[in-house]
Enzyme design. Structure first.
Site, mmCIF file in Angstrom:
data_model
loop_
_atom_site.group_PDB
_atom_site.id
_atom_site.type_symbol
_atom_site.label_atom_id
_atom_site.label_comp_id
_atom_site.label_asym_id
_atom_site.label_seq_id
_atom_site.Cartn_x
_atom_site.Cartn_y
_atom_site.Cartn_z
ATOM 1 N N ASP A 1 -9.635 -6.002 -4.485
ATOM 2 C CA ASP A 1 -9.188 -4.792 -3.798
ATOM 3 C C ASP A 1 -9.929 -3.586 -4.380
ATOM 4 O OD1 ASP A 1 -7.715 -2.513 -2.893
ATOM 5 O OD2 ASP A 1 -5.947 -3.779 -2.601
ATOM 6 N N SER B 1 0.836 -1.191 0.000
ATOM 7 C CA SER B 1 0.000 0.000 0.000
ATOM 8 C C SER B 1 0.879 1.253 0.000
ATOM 9 C CB SER B 1 -0.966 -0.046 1.188
ATOM 10 O OG SER B 1 -2.006 0.884 1.050
ATOM 11 N N HIS C 1 -7.662 -5.972 -0.011
ATOM 12 C CA HIS C 1 -6.516 -5.093 0.233
ATOM 13 C C HIS C 1 -5.722 -5.631 1.418
ATOM 14 C CE1 HIS C 1 -4.293 -1.377 -0.284
ATOM 15 N NE2 HIS C 1 -4.360 -1.150 1.022
#
Length: 278
Positions: free
Chosen positions: A220, A124, A248
């Site tokens: 995601d 991320s 995610h």
């Protein structure tokens, strides 16, 4: 703060191994990322040494973090997550990121590790920073050539659920008009921008040409943004892609992790880290 492989015999045999520097997502920390990467690390620990860096800035955790890791704070971030976060200058952010990275590497050296730093692995916001570090390295190599050899030379980056734009992390030129390549943003910008900067149509200066492995969860919510990082910021002949049926998060199931492991080994061979499958 760095999170290490447990002490004892298990730690000793990794001291000489090539090292992967791991960067956690925004609103988590190194300890949490170590837990999130536990299966991936287990598959690779006979060949690589994982070292987890801690981001410099306090941050609010997301609901997906607190639902599992609420007792594992404090929570940190590499960049401003949203415009509501405290303002910091680009110079300050770059300085603190560099210090966090240098501290993680120094601490590992002091524990007796001697392996080459060969790769970055980020999730991320950590993936955005990992890609940006690799871009900064690429820029330094272009400018300095052989004189850049004394700096750590990462061969590739593993980018899990990373989004653009890339962040300009060179402190000596991180502010001032015209100092940042078109398509990049300075380090003071929130990392969760609703819109990305305009990309140049007549230049590839914003493109990352060093090898990257992209890991995308097909469920995601940010998948389209992760694909944009791959397509718009990474040169097509330097990318590898693993897609898996997940949200995610970092893959945990064996079939998903082995797909990532296979590609990491392939990149390690292709970039000269490994001569053959280990």
């Amino acid at each position: 703060m760095t999170i290490r492989i447990p002490s004892g015999e298990e730690a000793d045999y990794t001291l000489h191994l090539p090292r992967i520097l791991c960067l956690h997502g925004g609103g988590t920390n190194a300890r949490i990322f170590r837990m999130q990467c536990r299966v991936l690390e287990r598959f690779l620990r006979s060949t690589f040494r994982f070292v987890y860096a801690e981001a410099p800035f306090a941050a609010q955790p997301g609901s997906d973090v607190t639902s599992v890791y609420k007792d594992h704070g404090p929570f940190k971030a590499w960049l401003r997550c949203t415009a509501a976060d405290p303002d910091r200058s680009a110079q300050e952010v770059v300085k603190k990121i560099n210090l966090s990275i240098a501290t993680a590497m120094y601490d590992d050296d002091m524990r007796g590790a001697t392996g080459e730093w060969i790769a970055l692995l980020g999730f991320s916001q950590g993936a955005k920073v990992a890609a940006s570090i690799l871009y900064a390295q690429q820029t330094i190599q272009q400018r300095l050539g052989e004189r850049a050899a004394t700096r750590p030379r990462f061969r590739f980056a593993v980018l899990m659920a990373g989004r653009g734009p890339l962040v300009w992390l060179l402190p000596e030129t991180s502010s001032g008009p015209g100092s940042i390549p078109m398509g990049l943003v300075d380090a003071a910008s929130p990392s969760m921008l609703d819109s990305e900067p305009e990309l140049p149509t007549d230049s590839t200066e914003h493109m990352l040409r060093l090898p990257t492995l992209h890991v995308h969860g097909l469920r995601d919510p940010g998948l389209s943004l992760h694909r944009r990082l791959l397509r718009s910021y990474c040169q097509s002949d330097s990318v590898s892609l693993v897609e898996w049926e997940g949200e995610h998060r970092v893959p945990l199931k064996t079939k998903d992790v082995t797909a990532v492991v296979d590609q990491i080994y392939a990149l390690a061979r292709d970039t000269g880290v490994l001569d053959s499958w280990c």
